[in-house]
Motif scaffolding. Structure first.
Motif, PDB file in Angstrom:
ATOM      1  N   MET A   1       0.946  -1.138  -0.032  1.00  0.00           N
ATOM      2  CA  MET A   1       0.057   0.044  -0.140  1.00  0.00           C
ATOM      3  C   MET A   1       0.959   1.261   0.123  1.00  0.00           C
ATOM      4  O   MET A   1       1.754   1.401   0.669  1.00  0.00           O
ATOM      5  CB  MET A   1      -0.891  -0.204   1.248  1.00  0.00           C
ATOM      6  CG  MET A   1      -1.739   1.368   1.477  1.00  0.00           C
ATOM      7  SD  MET A   1      -2.839   1.589   0.189  1.00  0.00           S
ATOM      8  CE  MET A   1      -4.112   0.379   0.534  1.00  0.00           C
ATOM      9  N   SER A   2       0.578   2.198  -0.787  1.00  0.00           N
ATOM     10  CA  SER A   2       1.320   3.317  -0.784  1.00  0.00           C
ATOM     11  C   SER A   2       0.895   4.334   0.300  1.00  0.00           C
ATOM     12  O   SER A   2       0.021   4.007   1.213  1.00  0.00           O
ATOM     13  CB  SER A   2       0.837   4.398  -2.218  1.00  0.00           C
ATOM     14  OG  SER A   2       1.247   3.355  -3.407  1.00  0.00           O
ATOM     15  N   ASP A   3       1.797   5.245   0.363  1.00  0.00           N
ATOM     16  CA  ASP A   3       1.691   6.302   1.608  1.00  0.00           C
ATOM     17  C   ASP A   3       1.585   7.744   0.975  1.00  0.00           C
ATOM     18  O   ASP A   3       2.664   8.103   0.432  1.00  0.00           O
ATOM     19  CB  ASP A   3       2.743   6.274   2.703  1.00  0.00           C
ATOM     20  CG  ASP A   3       2.746   6.918   3.831  1.00  0.00           C
ATOM     21  OD1 ASP A   3       1.976   8.143   3.468  1.00  0.00           O
ATOM     22  OD2 ASP A   3       3.459   6.678   4.898  1.00  0.00           O
ATOM     23  N   THR A   4       0.498   8.245   1.002  1.00  0.00           N
ATOM     24  CA  THR A   4       0.404   9.556   0.362  1.00  0.00           C
ATOM     25  C   THR A   4       1.517  10.494   0.940  1.00  0.00           C
ATOM     26  O   THR A   4       2.209  11.150  -0.199  1.00  0.00           O
ATOM     27  CB  THR A   4      -0.950  10.239   0.563  1.00  0.00           C
ATOM     28  OG1 THR A   4      -1.010  10.272   2.378  1.00  0.00           O
ATOM     29  CG2 THR A   4      -2.066   9.389   0.258  1.00  0.00           C
ATOM     30  N   VAL A   5       1.871  10.820   1.973  1.00  0.00           N
ATOM     31  CA  VAL A   5       2.731  11.538   2.437  1.00  0.00           C
ATOM     32  C   VAL A   5       4.159  11.367   1.970  1.00  0.00           C
ATOM     33  O   VAL A   5       5.048  12.064   1.822  1.00  0.00           O
ATOM     34  CB  VAL A   5       2.873  11.907   4.037  1.00  0.00           C
ATOM     35  CG1 VAL A   5       3.939  12.866   4.653  1.00  0.00           C
ATOM     36  CG2 VAL A   5       1.580  12.718   4.302  1.00  0.00           C
ATOM     37  N   ALA A   6       4.423  10.160   2.031  1.00  0.00           N
ATOM     38  CA  ALA A   6       5.984   9.564   1.771  1.00  0.00           C
ATOM     39  C   ALA A   6       6.243   9.801   0.228  1.00  0.00           C
ATOM     40  O   ALA A   6       7.351   9.662  -0.065  1.00  0.00           O
ATOM     41  CB  ALA A   6       5.915   8.208   2.001  1.00  0.00           C
ATOM     42  N   CYS A   7       5.227   9.786  -0.621  1.00  0.00           N
ATOM     43  CA  CYS A   7       5.644   9.882  -2.096  1.00  0.00           C
ATOM     44  C   CYS A   7       6.458  10.883  -2.426  1.00  0.00           C
ATOM     45  O   CYS A   7       7.283  10.752  -3.288  1.00  0.00           O
ATOM     46  CB  CYS A   7       4.201  10.275  -2.833  1.00  0.00           C
ATOM     47  SG  CYS A   7       2.899   8.682  -2.943  1.00  0.00           S
ATOM     48  N   LEU A   8       6.283  12.068  -2.078  1.00  0.00           N
ATOM     49  CA  LEU A   8       7.253  13.246  -2.095  1.00  0.00           C
ATOM     50  C   LEU A   8       8.807  13.046  -1.738  1.00  0.00           C
ATOM     51  O   LEU A   8       9.797  13.178  -2.605  1.00  0.00           O
ATOM     52  CB  LEU A   8       7.044  14.679  -1.568  1.00  0.00           C
ATOM     53  CG  LEU A   8       7.718  15.754  -1.799  1.00  0.00           C
ATOM     54  CD1 LEU A   8       8.004  16.097  -3.311  1.00  0.00           C
ATOM     55  CD2 LEU A   8       7.088  17.004  -1.056  1.00  0.00           C
ATOM     56  N   TYR A   9       8.844  12.326  -0.794  1.00  0.00           N
ATOM     57  CA  TYR A   9      10.243  11.985  -0.194  1.00  0.00           C
ATOM     58  C   TYR A   9      10.891  10.804  -0.967  1.00  0.00           C
ATOM     59  O   TYR A   9      11.841  10.721  -1.243  1.00  0.00           O
ATOM     60  CB  TYR A   9      10.021  11.536   1.263  1.00  0.00           C
ATOM     61  CG  TYR A   9       9.645  12.937   2.043  1.00  0.00           C
ATOM     62  CD1 TYR A   9      10.536  13.973   2.362  1.00  0.00           C
ATOM     63  CD2 TYR A   9       8.375  13.070   2.312  1.00  0.00           C
ATOM     64  CE1 TYR A   9      10.386  15.277   2.759  1.00  0.00           C
ATOM     65  CE2 TYR A   9       7.863  14.174   3.035  1.00  0.00           C
ATOM     66  CZ  TYR A   9       9.000  15.328   3.232  1.00  0.00           C
ATOM     67  OH  TYR A   9       8.347  16.388   3.919  1.00  0.00           O
ATOM     68  N   GLU A  10       9.932   9.954  -1.479  1.00  0.00           N
ATOM     69  CA  GLU A  10      10.553   8.935  -2.332  1.00  0.00           C
ATOM     70  C   GLU A  10      11.135   9.572  -3.292  1.00  0.00           C
ATOM     71  O   GLU A  10      12.363   8.809  -4.086  1.00  0.00           O
ATOM     72  CB  GLU A  10       9.324   7.782  -2.721  1.00  0.00           C
ATOM     73  CG  GLU A  10       8.689   7.142  -1.589  1.00  0.00           C
ATOM     74  CD  GLU A  10       7.724   6.165  -2.106  1.00  0.00           C
ATOM     75  OE1 GLU A  10       7.668   5.999  -3.279  1.00  0.00           O
ATOM     76  OE2 GLU A  10       6.837   5.767  -1.233  1.00  0.00           O
TER      77      GLU A  10
END
Length: 498
Positions: A1-10
């Motif tokens: 499952m993805s993490d909305t907030v983590a996407c930018l930092y990925e």
């Protein structure tokens, strides 16, 4: 499952100096985008109570992108407002959700009413985003860690009565959409998303998965066919989500072909049907690179998806694809019982993308669900392979140029004219618009109207998309035995005149 907030930092971790977004001659690297989005998030936290709604009404610009991310990182509730709406409609939307702040730009602010809501103008020379975030740059920042059921956004749609409804979208809903999009597109670090569709609408769902992959957004504030052509030819655009009307412009007004855009992987149409002959025309010009999605605000973007190689199969060219991994479809009869394959009924969906509720509207929420199935209001059928074919809409909604138009909303404006005794707004099948908005009107005896004046009044109130392309004058409107206007008879009368 993805993490909305983590996407930018990925994306940041993949390559901090890679370009994250380009708008005209301006651009931001991942490091710049993260730094500036975090600074704006800190500014919002200093100015507002935790977790309140923040409205965002802006063109597809770098400032829009940063503002969206700041709302997300800061732990606020995102409320997108379409700058193409008329002021009265946007006033209603803002009144219903009562945002603590509106982030807007000098173009979009014209669509907002004079109101008591606090506004931050993102591109004004005296009060712009750069000045707003300057005190917060490079300060220590910890992004919010949301729970799956926390509200990420409130997106507005309309109802069959024409009254817009706020749809709650949770982080779990958006995470599921991200996973579905990643499955369809297999986003890569060298992908460039040509962001033409408004980021206040379905185009917003591409922001996070593209950033998670380390790709780049090519932001286009104004859809211009020449600029789109240049982006496909010279800016390595590989993915773009467009309404069919823009695809038609590409095909009709340019000579672009597959050799011109070797980086292109997907042009995805959605929000309105596309005739099979137009799909075939696309294939002849640009190759097997057309995909489609089916969804609605209550179940965003990815109820079903159709990959380019499937859409190229002749027996599937009219389909909108199969249910995505975290979506389940059922076709229901008038009594809400499941129907077998190849029978037309109302489409129902359940799964992780489905909204938990309308905002502050428990009665409408109850009406929208049957057990745990969301009733989409659309008609369709499933074949034996599980492919969905849309057959129309149970609701009276019109989809014109990729935007939802609710007849009652337009009728209410037309009816305000003192000479109008009655009006009915309908959607006429159109190869270009999908459906074009037209109106049947009756005037009081002895009174006349200026068609152009009336249409301009509708445009001022609701915007150009919802303004009828034509007014049809009738002495009376057809009715059934109990006195209700019969819309299908009006459609037939109008079509005879065309």
């Amino acid at each position: 499952m993805s993490d909305t907030v983590a996407c930018l930092y990925e994306g940041l971790n993949k390559d901090p100096i890679a370009l994250a977004a380009i708008e005209g001659d301006r651009s931001l690297t991942y490091q710049q985008l993260v730094t500036q989005s975090e600074a704006l998030a800190l500014a919002l936290r200093d100015a507002l109570p935790a977790g309140v709604p923040v409205a965002l009404c802006a063109q597809n610009t770098l400032e829009h992108l940063q503002s969206f991310l700041a709302i997300l990182l800061g732990g606020f509730i995102w409320v997108p407002i379409n700058p193409k709406n008329g002021q009265p409609l946007n006033r209603h939307l803002l009144d219903s959700v009562q945002p603590a702040l509106i982030l807007t730009d000098s173009t979009s602010v014209k669509s907002l009413p004079d109101h008591n809501f606090t506004q931050w103008l993102l591109d004004d020379s005296q009060d712009n985003l750069t000045l707003r975030i300057k005190p917060y740059l490079n300060q220590s920042f910890t992004p919010t860690t949301p729970n799956a059921d926390d509200v990420m956004g409130i997106k507005f749609t309309g109802g069959t009565t024409g009254t817009p409804k706020g749809v709650i979208q949770t982080h779990a809903n958006v995470n599921a959409v991200i996973d579905h999009l990643q499955t369809l597109y297999q986003f890569q670090q060298d992908d460039r998303n040509l962001a033409i569709a408004p980021l206040t609408h379905g185009g917003s769902h591409y922001i996070l998965p593209i950033l998670a992959a380390g790709g780049c957004h090519l932001l286009m504030p104004t859809p211009d066919v020449n600029a789109i052509t240049q982006a496909l030819k010279h800016q390595r655009a590989s993915i773009s989500f467009m309404p069919p009307t823009l695809i038609y412009k590409l095909l009709d007004e340019t000579d672009i072909n597959a050799e011109d855009c070797p980086h292109l992987r997907h042009i995805t149409y959605s929000a309105a049907p596309m005739p099979p002959e137009r799909i075939q025309q696309f294939h002849q010009r640009l190759g097997t690179k057309l995909s489609t999605l089916y969804g609605q605000t209550e179940a965003p973007m990815t109820i079903t998806a159709m990959a380019p190689e499937d859409l190229a199969q002749p027996h599937l060219i009219a389909s909108v694809g199969k249910a995505c991994a975290q979506s389940e479809i059922s076709i229901l009869d008038e009594n809400l019982n499941p129907l077998p394959h190849n029978q037309v009924g109302q489409i129902a969906v359940r799964g992780a993308i489905v909204t938990p509720a309308y905002f502050n509207a428990p009665h409408q929420t109850r009406e929208a669900f049957h057990d745990d199935w969301l009733l989409t209001g659309d008609l369709g059928e499933l074949n034996e392979e599980g492919y969905l074919f849309l057959k129309g809409r149970a609701k009276e909604m019109i989809i014109s140029g990729g935007f939802n138009v609710y007849p009652a909303e337009v009728e209410n404006i037309i009816a305000q004219h003192p000479a109008i005794s009655e009006c009915v707004v309908v959607g006429i099948a159109d190869d270009y618009w999908g459906e074009r908005v037209e109106a049947a009107i009756c005037t009081h005896p002895g009174q006349a109207i200026d068609n152009e004046e009336l249409l301009q009044a509708v445009k001022t109130q609701l915007g150009s998309v919802k303004t009828p392309k034509q007014l049809h004058h009738f002495a009376t409107l057809p009715r059934n035995p109990v006195g209700k206007v019969v819309r299908r008879d009006i459609l037939e009368l109008i079509e005879r005149r065309v």
